[in-house]
Enzyme design. Structure first.
Site, PDB file in Angstrom:
ATOM      1  N   ASN A   6       0.862  -1.189   0.000  1.00  0.00           N
ATOM      2  CA  ASN A   6       0.000   0.000   0.000  1.00  0.00           C
ATOM      3  C   ASN A   6       0.897   1.237   0.000  1.00  0.00           C
ATOM      4  OD1 ASN A   6      -1.829   2.022   0.400  1.00  0.00           O
ATOM      5  ND2 ASN A   6      -2.446   1.389   2.469  1.00  0.00           N
ATOM      6  N   TRP A   7       0.986   1.873  -1.169  1.00  0.00           N
ATOM      7  CA  TRP A   7       1.870   3.050  -1.273  1.00  0.00           C
ATOM      8  C   TRP A   7       1.241   4.299  -0.666  1.00  0.00           C
ATOM      9  CZ3 TRP A   7       4.080   2.729  -7.004  1.00  0.00           C
ATOM     10  CH2 TRP A   7       5.002   1.670  -7.062  1.00  0.00           C
ATOM     11  N   LYS A   8      -0.033   4.229  -0.310  1.00  0.00           N
ATOM     12  CA  LYS A   8      -0.756   5.402   0.222  1.00  0.00           C
ATOM     13  C   LYS A   8      -0.569   6.581  -0.746  1.00  0.00           C
ATOM     14  CE  LYS A   8      -0.238   3.352   4.725  1.00  0.00           C
ATOM     15  NZ  LYS A   8      -0.159   3.467   6.150  1.00  0.00           N
ATOM     16  N   HIS A  91      -9.677   1.242   4.984  1.00  0.00           N
ATOM     17  CA  HIS A  91      -8.378   1.407   5.657  1.00  0.00           C
ATOM     18  C   HIS A  91      -8.568   2.381   6.827  1.00  0.00           C
ATOM     19  CE1 HIS A  91      -4.254   2.542   6.478  1.00  0.00           C
ATOM     20  NE2 HIS A  91      -3.878   1.450   5.811  1.00  0.00           N
ATOM     21  N   GLU A  93      -6.934   4.777   7.880  1.00  0.00           N
ATOM     22  CA  GLU A  93      -6.712   6.197   7.568  1.00  0.00           C
ATOM     23  C   GLU A  93      -7.954   6.804   6.924  1.00  0.00           C
ATOM     24  OE1 GLU A  93      -3.052   5.506   5.479  1.00  0.00           O
ATOM     25  OE2 GLU A  93      -2.086   5.068   7.397  1.00  0.00           O
ATOM     26  N   GLU A 159      -5.009  -4.677  10.744  1.00  0.00           N
ATOM     27  CA  GLU A 159      -4.010  -3.619  10.878  1.00  0.00           C
ATOM     28  C   GLU A 159      -4.288  -2.831  12.154  1.00  0.00           C
ATOM     29  OE1 GLU A 159      -2.172  -2.404   6.887  1.00  0.00           O
ATOM     30  OE2 GLU A 159      -4.035  -1.312   7.035  1.00  0.00           O
ATOM     31  N   GLY A 165       2.806   2.599  10.954  1.00  0.00           N
ATOM     32  CA  GLY A 165       3.803   3.672  10.874  1.00  0.00           C
ATOM     33  C   GLY A 165       4.548   3.947  12.167  1.00  0.00           C
ATOM     34  N   SER A 201       3.625  -1.794  10.301  1.00  0.00           N
ATOM     35  CA  SER A 201       5.081  -1.808  10.528  1.00  0.00           C
ATOM     36  C   SER A 201       5.768  -3.091  10.078  1.00  0.00           C
ATOM     37  CB  SER A 201       5.392  -1.512  12.003  1.00  0.00           C
ATOM     38  OG  SER A 201       4.995  -0.200  12.327  1.00  0.00           O
ATOM     39  N   GLY A 222       3.087  -0.965   4.302  1.00  0.00           N
ATOM     40  CA  GLY A 222       2.999   0.462   3.997  1.00  0.00           C
ATOM     41  C   GLY A 222       4.393   1.005   3.712  1.00  0.00           C
ATOM     42  N   GLY A 223       4.975   1.672   4.704  1.00  0.00           N
ATOM     43  CA  GLY A 223       6.255   2.377   4.534  1.00  0.00           C
ATOM     44  C   GLY A 223       7.346   1.554   3.851  1.00  0.00           C
TER      45      GLY A 223
HETATM   46  P1  13P Z   1       3.101   0.745   7.696  1.00  0.00           P
HETATM   47  O1  13P Z   1       3.670  -0.519   7.111  1.00  0.00           O
HETATM   48  O2  13P Z   1       3.806   1.982   7.219  1.00  0.00           O
HETATM   49  O3  13P Z   1       2.988   0.659   9.181  1.00  0.00           O
HETATM   50  O4  13P Z   1       1.606   0.898   7.129  1.00  0.00           O
HETATM   51  C1  13P Z   1       0.737  -0.182   7.226  1.00  0.00           C
HETATM   52  C2  13P Z   1      -0.478   0.117   6.462  1.00  0.00           C
HETATM   53  O5  13P Z   1      -1.252   0.994   6.803  1.00  0.00           O
HETATM   54  C3  13P Z   1      -0.709  -0.660   5.235  1.00  0.00           C
HETATM   55  O6  13P Z   1      -2.008  -0.500   4.746  1.00  0.00           O
END
Ligand code: 13P
Length: 249
Positions: A6-8, A91, A93, A159, A165, A201, A222-223
């Protein structure tokens, strides 16, 4: 097993070119599903850059209607039309920043299914819920209200919000307990089965421990998925974990 990135709201054309060039040098195993979720405006572009690779493309969200006067929304049929296979729904967010409720998530999931996309419904508790011992109940309510009554192929991404993050991840026994719980809820309330992937994470150093939990059917990164080296390191740990071998070795 699914490895999802997930590149957001990150990376542009230049970085996508670099990323896809890096992926071209890797060998991919057809027994392991890989999906990248770029920002929706780059879905087409990324697709053209990696169309020769066995990597799927997904969208980070979709709307619950298929067309009409819904300015700025993304239709699931359009996503299917431009080559998406998966879509993330709910998600945390989006639940937090866009006030997406469980009912809203359920409607988007149903629309995604009707459009022949595979939805990945995201659920996760806050630190307060985890610390007060109500995490299992919180997730059960999220599932009961977000999952449509009938479905054939959907995923749940567990999640924990406090893990996204932050570099903090639940212990293996906490991940096991929650993934088992999610599968049990789906079995008892929906008389169905589901694959559950873990997100929060995930990085090259902790992915083996996460995958060693039997109930984990993949990861949502994510990151660490923004850096092609880290992403492929996670990919190769998963190949090793599954004891997959490539044809030329
Ligand atoms: P991180 O891997 O940056 O914690 O993000 C997880 C995430 O929200 C994937 O959808």
């Amino acid at each position: 097993m699914l490895i999802a990135a997930n590149w957001k709201m990150n990376l542009g054309k230049f970085e996508i070119d670099q990323f896809s060039n890096f992926l071209q040098s890797n060998e991919f195993h057809d027994k392991l599903d890989v999906c990248i979720f770029p920002p929706s405006v780059y879905i087409n572009y990324l697709n053209t850059r990696i169309e020769c690779l066995p990597i799927s493309i997904g969208a980070q969200n979709c709307y619950h209607e298929f067309s009409g006067a819904f300015t700025g929304e993304v239709s699931p049929t359009s996503l299917k039309d431009i080559g998406c296979k998966y879509v993330l729904v709910g998600h945390s967010e989006r639940r937090i920043n866009n006030n997406e409720s469980n009912l809203y998530v359920q409607k988007c999931t149903s629309a995604a299914i009707k459009s022949d996309l595979i939805p990945i419904i995201c659920v996760g508790e806050t630190l307060k819920d985890r610390e007060s011992g109500t995490a299992l109940d919180f997730i059960e309510k999220q599932l009961i209200e977000s999952v449509p009554s009938s479905f054939e192929n959907i995923f749940v991404a567990y999640e924990p919000i406090w893990s996204i993050g932050t570099g903090k991840i639940p212990s293996s026994s906490e991940i096991k307990e929650m993934h088992k719980h999610i599968k049990q809820v789906i079995s008892s309330k929906f008389n169905n089965s589901i694959k559950v992937i873990y997100g929060g994470s995930v990085n090259p150093s902790n992915v083996s421990d996460i995958l060693n939990v039997n109930e984990v059917d993949g990861v949502l990164i994510g990151g660490a998925s923004l850096n092609p080296k880290d992403f492929l390191a996670i990919y190769h740990s998963t190949v090793k974990h599954l004891n997959l071998y490539f044809s030329n070795n």
